[in-house]
Design a protein around this motif. Structure first.
Motif, PDB file in Angstrom:
ATOM      1  N   ALA A 336     -23.605  -6.759  87.315  1.00 32.40           N
ATOM      2  CA  ALA A 336     -22.903  -7.397  88.433  1.00 32.40           C
ATOM      3  C   ALA A 336     -22.788  -6.445  89.615  1.00 32.40           C
ATOM      4  N   MET A 337     -22.583  -5.160  89.346  1.00 32.96           N
ATOM      5  CA  MET A 337     -22.481  -4.201  90.437  1.00 32.96           C
ATOM      6  C   MET A 337     -23.819  -4.013  91.135  1.00 32.96           C
ATOM      7  N   LEU A 338     -24.920  -4.052  90.377  1.00 34.04           N
ATOM      8  CA  LEU A 338     -26.247  -3.985  91.007  1.00 34.04           C
ATOM      9  C   LEU A 338     -26.449  -5.162  91.957  1.00 34.04           C
ATOM     10  N   ARG A 339     -26.052  -6.342  91.520  1.00 37.56           N
ATOM     11  CA  ARG A 339     -26.184  -7.518  92.394  1.00 37.56           C
ATOM     12  C   ARG A 339     -25.278  -7.394  93.614  1.00 37.56           C
ATOM     13  N   GLN A 340     -24.149  -6.744  93.455  1.00 38.27           N
ATOM     14  CA  GLN A 340     -23.250  -6.547  94.586  1.00 38.27           C
ATOM     15  C   GLN A 340     -23.865  -5.605  95.625  1.00 38.27           C
ATOM     16  N   ILE A 341     -24.565  -4.573  95.149  1.00 40.71           N
ATOM     17  CA  ILE A 341     -25.253  -3.655  96.081  1.00 40.71           C
ATOM     18  C   ILE A 341     -26.297  -4.419  96.879  1.00 40.71           C
ATOM     19  N   ALA A 342     -27.117  -5.212  96.189  1.00 39.56           N
ATOM     20  CA  ALA A 342     -28.151  -5.984  96.882  1.00 39.56           C
ATOM     21  C   ALA A 342     -27.530  -6.964  97.870  1.00 39.56           C
ATOM     22  N   ALA A 343     -26.402  -7.567  97.496  1.00 42.99           N
ATOM     23  CA  ALA A 343     -25.757  -8.533  98.385  1.00 42.99           C
ATOM     24  C   ALA A 343     -25.209  -7.848  99.631  1.00 42.99           C
ATOM     25  N   GLN A 344     -24.673  -6.646  99.489  1.00 42.62           N
ATOM     26  CA  GLN A 344     -24.143  -5.960 100.660  1.00 42.62           C
ATOM     27  C   GLN A 344     -25.242  -5.583 101.641  1.00 42.62           C
TER      28      GLN A 344
END
Length: 586
Positions: A336-344
């Motif tokens: 989930a944190m990896l997806r958060q990085i990509a989203a930012q």
């Protein structure tokens, strides 16, 4: 009058006979100082002094053989001056080896660059005495050229470019070049753009030729530098030039790129920081090719990525991105944190520009993440997954190309690296980050002091960097504590659980690989990281190819045993016996 006397034979060939008659010698059919003194009014001997205009500006030349007295030597007008008198205006061919024409294009400048061009014109036209040298300061050379050409066009002058690196080092040659250019700029509406954009041109040891040239030359001059030269040889006027702002880039994309979704200009301007020239070129190339495979927006995105690649290839190694979300196995929280990085990264333009955060922040606009964990736990693959999701280039920093034993060189290399990456289209991946971002030490000698300077520079640069930087290490404790504060994300890649290892074994063999009777539940009991599982599966595939058979458990076990030996880790023979027994039953 002396100049006209020398030009007369060039303008009227019959004048040569008059000169011979005046000197009572048929062989003396050329002008001399004897004729000038005898025939012209108010003769003055100092007319031919080297510091008087005739010779200082190379208007005439004296052809004096060793045994010939000066007063009887032939005088000849310079070829360029003869052509000018006849109305033929062109650039002196002695300057052609040094300068090249910069043509003003018809496109309208963005508002910020138009204001910079107006500042240049103001500096040139409002000077009380000497025309000042305009210093264009900034990182982007193309934007400065665009501003300079438009400024020169506003005052009706043609702009020529001179590379600072081509200036002669010999004082006599440099002086001759400066005089020739100044003479040309007085005869014709010329202006000169001196390109000293190379960072090495900004230190005191390498820009001496530029300073000498400026001290000997007047006229309309612009010098392009990254940082302003503090003490110019002539009066200076500094104008800062940057790439168009994000909103201006968005409008340029919207105007130049037709037939794309409404969101495409915003996405391109959010990710790629390009100048107006590059935006126009990419837009034209993207619209010119219709292959039915890519849309115009997709082709523009790919061209932007390719545009910045040459700047980074010399300092970092590009990783061919292949891994996607389906290929990586991580716990739910880390995934989930990896997806958060990509989203930012995807939505930073909306948050920073449209929602106003950029007006409140002057640093920390980039996104930085630290990946911690044992070797083989998936840190590099995670960086690939993010790059694949964002459709960006991923560069692994080559420490051998960046770190230098010479004082100050490491900082210069890092400066070029970050500047190139900030143009967009790149994710910086610092593998073994503790080698660069280590703790500052107590200063005991000069080596410690300069090592700490490097770390201090990195602390400042990583905070000012506006892109995505990923640091990977298996020694988190070795990093300086100040780096941890500046990082937005810290991901710990844990040793995979049994369930995770089972999924890794299932994904380790491509669908095309023939396998036979593999017991993934049993294989998952082997305490291996994802990287070791990948190596074991690959070695087992080569064993099967050599035996011309499918991959079986025995081959996998043999490869896995080699991995344990290679990593110097204890082997649980009970797990291997259970797997071998299961294989025997099969």
């Amino acid at each position: 009058q002396v100049l006209l006397l020398c030009a007369a034979p060039e303008l009227d060939p019959s004048f040569s006979a008059l000169l011979a008659q005046a000197q009572a010698d048929p062989a003396q059919s050329f002008p001399t100082f004897v004729v000038a003194l005898a025939t012209l009014d108010s003769p003055a001997w100092d007319v031919l002094s080297p510091d008087r205009p005739l010779r200082y500006w190379r208007l005439i030349e004296i052809n004096q053989p060793p045994t010939q007295p000066l007063i009887g030597s032939a005088l000849r007008v310079d070829e360029q001056i003869v052509n000018y008198l006849r109305g033929l205006n062109y650039l002196d061919d002695r300057l052609a080896a040094y300068v090249s024409r910069l043509h003003a294009r018809g496109e309208e400048l963005p508002a910020t660059q138009r204001a910079a061009a107006d500042e240049v014109v103001k500096g040139w036209t409002e000077a009380q005495e000497r025309i000042p040298v305009i210093q264009l300061v900034g990182a982007d050379g193309a934007s400065k050229q665009l501003v300079a050409t438009h400024a020169a066009a506003q005052i009706g002058r043609r702009l020529y470019q001179l590379q600072a690196t081509t200036l002669p080092q010999q004082a006599a040659e440099l002086d001759s070049l400066a005089r020739l250019w100044q003479r040309e700029s007085m005869l014709q509406p010329f202006a000169l753009y001196i390109d000293a954009q190379d960072p090495d041109q900004n230190n005191s040891g390498s820009h001496s030729a530029v300073q000498k040239f400026l001290s000997r030359c007047e006229g309309f001059l612009v010098i392009a530098v990254r940082e302003a030269i503090p003490a110019l040889a002539r009066q200076g006027w500094t104008v800062e030039v940057s790439r168009p702002a994000a909103a201006e880039q968005r409008e340029l994309w919207r105007k130049d790129l037709a037939g794309v979704p409404e969101s495409a200009p915003a996405e391109l301007s959010a990710q790629f920081n390009l100048n107006a020239t590059d935006i126009l070129r990419v837009a034209r190339m993207a619209a010119a090719r219709e292959d039915g495979i890519e849309t115009v927006a997709e082709r523009a995105w790919r061209l932007c990525r390719e545009l910045v690649r040459p700047q980074l290839d010399c300092l970092a190694r590009r990783i061919e991105v292949k891994a996607g979300w389906d290929d990586i196995v991580l716990p739910a929280q880390e995934a989930a944190m990896l997806r958060q990085i990509a989203a930012q990264v995807s939505h930073r333009n909306r948050v920073y520009e449209l929602w106003g955060y950029a007006r409140k922040m002057n640093r920390g606009l980039g996104i930085s993440a630290l990946f911690c964990g044992e070797s083989g736990t998936g840190k590099t693959m995670a960086a690939e997954v993010i790059a694949n999701e964002l459709r960006l280039n991923l560069y692994r920093i080559d420490l051998s190309a960046v770190v230098s034993k010479y004082i100050g060189e490491t900082e210069k290399n890092l400066c070029r690296l970050f500047d190139a990456a900030e143009d967009g289209g790149a994710i910086l991946f610092f593998d073994e980050a503790d080698a660069l971002f280590g703790k500052r030490s107590e200063v005991k000698d000069s080596h410690d002091r300069y090592a700490n300077i490097e770390i201090n520079y990195l602390l400042q640069r990583i905070e000012a960097y506006r892109g995505l930087a990923i640091l990977a290490t298996n020694m988190r404790s070795a990093l300086d504590a100040a780096f941890i504060r500046r990082l937005r994300f810290v991901l710990n890649f844990p040793f995979p659980t049994v369930a995770d290892r089972r999924r890794m074994w299932e994904k380790a063999f491509p669908a095309e690989t023939p396998v036979r009777g593999l017991n993934y539940d049993r294989l998952a009991r082997l305490n291996l990281t994802g990287g070791s599982i990948h190596n074991a599966a690959l070695n087992a595939a080569f064993m099967a190819a050599h035996a011309d058979s499918a991959v079986d458990t025995q081959m996998v076990l043999s490869s896995a045993r080699n991995e344990f030996i290679k990593m110097e880790r204890p082997i649980n023979e009970a797990d291997f016996r259970l797997l071998e027994a299961a294989e025997a039953v099969v």
